[in-house]
Design a protein around this motif. Structure first.
Motif, short mmCIF file in Angstrom:
data_model
loop_
_atom_site.label_atom_id
_atom_site.label_comp_id
_atom_site.label_asym_id
_atom_site.label_seq_id
_atom_site.Cartn_x
_atom_site.Cartn_y
_atom_site.Cartn_z
N ALA A 144 29.71 21.80 -1.11
CA ALA A 144 28.28 22.06 -0.82
C ALA A 144 27.87 21.26 0.42
O ALA A 144 28.42 20.19 0.71
CB ALA A 144 27.43 21.64 -2.01
N CYS A 165 23.10 24.58 -17.66
CA CYS A 165 23.22 23.43 -16.74
C CYS A 165 22.24 22.35 -17.19
O CYS A 165 21.02 22.52 -17.10
CB CYS A 165 22.93 23.83 -15.30
N TYR A 170 23.52 16.26 -15.37
CA TYR A 170 24.70 17.08 -15.15
C TYR A 170 25.84 16.32 -14.50
O TYR A 170 26.86 16.89 -14.13
CB TYR A 170 24.36 18.34 -14.36
N THR A 229 29.01 18.22 -13.09
CA THR A 229 29.48 18.08 -11.70
C THR A 229 30.42 16.90 -11.49
O THR A 229 30.88 16.66 -10.38
CB THR A 229 28.31 17.99 -10.69
N ASN A 267 30.22 25.48 -5.90
CA ASN A 267 28.91 25.74 -5.27
C ASN A 267 29.08 25.31 -3.81
O ASN A 267 28.95 24.14 -3.49
CB ASN A 267 27.84 24.89 -5.97
N ASP A 269 18.56 21.92 -13.90
CA ASP A 269 18.93 20.84 -12.97
C ASP A 269 17.75 20.47 -12.07
O ASP A 269 16.84 21.27 -11.84
CB ASP A 269 20.14 21.26 -12.12
N ASP A 270 17.80 19.25 -11.59
CA ASP A 270 16.86 18.75 -10.59
C ASP A 270 15.40 18.84 -11.03
O ASP A 270 14.54 19.35 -10.30
CB ASP A 270 17.08 19.47 -9.25
N ILE A 314 26.79 13.80 -8.18
CA ILE A 314 26.39 15.17 -7.82
C ILE A 314 27.51 15.80 -7.00
O ILE A 314 27.97 16.91 -7.28
CB ILE A 314 25.06 15.17 -7.02
N ASP A 341 24.21 21.57 1.44
CA ASP A 341 22.76 21.72 1.61
C ASP A 341 22.05 20.36 1.72
O ASP A 341 20.90 20.30 2.14
CB ASP A 341 22.16 22.56 0.46
N PHE A 371 23.02 26.88 -4.14
CA PHE A 371 22.53 25.82 -3.25
C PHE A 371 21.07 26.05 -2.87
O PHE A 371 20.51 27.12 -3.10
CB PHE A 371 23.39 25.77 -1.98
N TYR A 372 20.47 25.03 -2.26
CA TYR A 372 19.13 25.14 -1.67
C TYR A 372 19.30 25.67 -0.26
O TYR A 372 20.19 25.24 0.46
CB TYR A 372 18.45 23.77 -1.61
C1 GDL Z 1 22.24 19.72 -6.87
C2 GDL Z 1 21.89 21.09 -7.30
C3 GDL Z 1 22.51 22.16 -6.41
C4 GDL Z 1 22.74 21.66 -5.00
C5 GDL Z 1 23.68 20.48 -5.11
C6 GDL Z 1 24.12 19.87 -3.77
C7 GDL Z 1 23.48 21.00 -9.19
C8 GDL Z 1 23.70 21.25 -10.66
N1 GDL Z 1 22.25 21.30 -8.70
O1 GDL Z 1 21.71 18.79 -7.37
O2 GDL Z 1 21.67 23.27 -6.42
O3 GDL Z 1 23.29 22.65 -4.19
O4 GDL Z 1 23.07 19.46 -5.85
O5 GDL Z 1 23.04 19.40 -3.04
O6 GDL Z 1 24.36 20.54 -8.53
#
Ligand code: GDL
Length: 450
Positions: free
Chosen positions: A228, A160, A164, A195, A258, A116-117, A199, A230, A10-11
């Motif tokens: 997730a 990845c 995705y 994913t 994640n 990714d991203d 996302i 973030d 995650f970020y």
């Molecule tokens: C994303 C990012 C991931 C992030 C998630 C949720 C992928 C492949 N990459 O785009 O790092 O934590 O979304 O915000 O999911």
């Protein structure tokens, strides 16, 4: 072997070493087999992907490699050269090989390459060298994979892609030339992350996985952003994995969660992802089993007893899944929605009064829970939920006060809050101001001017 486990992907602030070791234990206890080190917070994963780790960083990683090996886990490390790599430049491949070599020397033989991203564009030299973006990525990944396989025949690699999820392929997976090119060009032994439809995917169907599997010419490994958080500072997800059933297992090569940034909030996520992988998944039963196992972490500093299971269930139901609260909280929300369906409801109605009592009860339970968590011995666990619980407590208190006011049968023209009850502690700031400008309806569509 189905890869299963957790990616720190995650970020935001990365987990600590001690937390990562705890995570390895959670993964083992959940019957899973893999931890992926890939925090976006580690600048050498992404921004400075060409730089090898210094002695201290390398020693930390080697410790983790050792801890994972002791537990019989697969330990993977991510590198994300995607921000600025020139795919056709031999020096860039050399830089990537240096990174891989260092990791191999530290005992890592499983790798993740992240693309990714990033914008799906190629630099001028790459445009001259490759027919398209996917071909450029496949070239780099295949060369990196061949390099590690030559040194370590058991080496694994997961890739990845930039597309995705189906949304990034314009919801036309069979029509994506990017995914098709990857499927054709990427070494068949390289695994590919996916994913789901989005996302953060509410559901992932077997049919959608079969479809992407056909295009990629291999079963995808699910990178699951279900838990997730973030992307939303107001949510944390402590409920069970949902929207995925046993029928997906034959169609995937793995499932990797994640999860939340807050390490301690992830126990149920890990436990229930493990339950899905074991088969016979029953969301409600998996939730209960996870709570029972999680309870031991909730020891109070004063009495040294753990908080009651009912309180823990409430905590998790309030911070449940990305698309819904827990069942009892959803039921109460539905009931309250009905109670507020008219401007001046019939507050003498027995149903209304019972609903009012239920909201009061919830407010009291939330207050108790809030205070109790401040006494947790495990301070990280306290921090994981404190700010979210604070907000829950504020909002349920506001709701309750509003229902109390309605119960007093105010005149049609009276307004809430009145002068004497203006609260100063509502959230403010730029984001709130924008949300205010663009009100959203129940379907999430924007409206203004009303
Ligand atoms: C994303 C990012 C991931 C992030 C998630 C949720 C992928 C492949 N990459 O785009 O790092 O934590 O979304 O915000 O999911």
């Amino acid at each position: 072997m189905l890869l299963s486990g957790v990616i720190e992907g995650f970020y935001g602030r990365a987990w600590s070493r001690a937390q990562r070791v705890d995570m390895l234990d959670w993964i083992v206890a959940a019957g899973m087999n893999c931890f992926i080190y890939g925090p976006k917070d580690d600048i050498k994963v992404r921004a400075r992907w060409r730089e090898t780790y210094d002695a201290e960083e390398a020693a930390d990683l080697a410790d983790l490699v050792e801890a994972a090996a002791q537990r019989g886990l697969n330990f993977m490390v991510a590198i994300a050269p995607c921000l600025d790599v020139t795919y056709s430049d031999a020096a860039e491949l050399q830089a990537l090989k240096r990174r891989l070599d260092q990791l191999l020397e530290l005992g890592v033989n499983q790798f993740v390459l992240l693309f990714d991203d990033i914008p799906a564009t190629l630099s001028a030299p790459d445009q001259a060298a490759f027919p398209n973006f996917a071909a450029a990525q496949a070239h780099l990944a295949n060369a990196a994979f061949a390099h590690v396989r030559a040194r370590e025949p058991r080496a694994l690699m997961v890739f990845c892609p930039t597309e995705y999820c189906a949304a990034f392929a314009g919801h036309d997976v069979p029509g994506s030339s990017y995914l098709d090119t990857l499927g054709r060009r990427l070494d068949p032994a390289i695994k590919v992350f996916w994913t789901g439809p989005d996302i953060v995917s509410e559901t992932i169907s077997a049919a959608s996985l079969a479809e992407v599997g056909r295009v990629l010419r291999r079963k995808p490994v699910i990178w699951d952003n279900f838990h997730a958080n973030d992307y939303d500072i107001r949510r944390v997800h402590a409920g069970p994995l949902g929207g995925r059933g046993d029928e997906i297992l034959p169609l995937i090569d793995g499932i990797i969660s994640n999860p939340n940034n807050e390490f301690e909030a992830n126990f149920v996520a890990v436990h229930t992802t493990g339950a899905l992988v074991r088969g016979g998944y029953d969301e409600a039963a998996a939730f209960e089993a996870a709570l029972a196992a999680w309870q031991t972490r909730f020891r109070l500093a004063s009495s040294r007893e753990t908080i009651p299971l009912a309180e823990l269930r409430l905590l998790a139901e309030l911070h449940y899944q990305p698309f819904r609260c827990g069942p009892t909280i959803e039921a109460l929300l539905g009931r309250t929605r009905q109670m507020l369906a008219s401007h001046r409801p019939d507050v003498d109605d027995a149903e209304w009064q019972a609903g009012h009592r239920a909201v009061r009860e919830l407010r009291n339970q939330v207050r108790d829970l809030f205070h109790r968590t401040t006494e947790l011995e495990n301070r990280d666990l306290f921090y994981a939920f404190n700010q979210y619980l604070w907000e829950v407590r504020e909002e349920v208190t506001h709701l309750c006060t509003y229902l109390d006011w309605l119960a007093e049968k105010p005149a049609t023209e009276d307004e809430f809050p009145g002068r004497e009850r203006i609260y100063n502690f509502y959230r403010q700031g730029f984001s709130v101001a924008v949300q205010d400008l663009l009100r959203r309806d129940a379907g999430g569509r924007y409206h203004h001017g009303a």
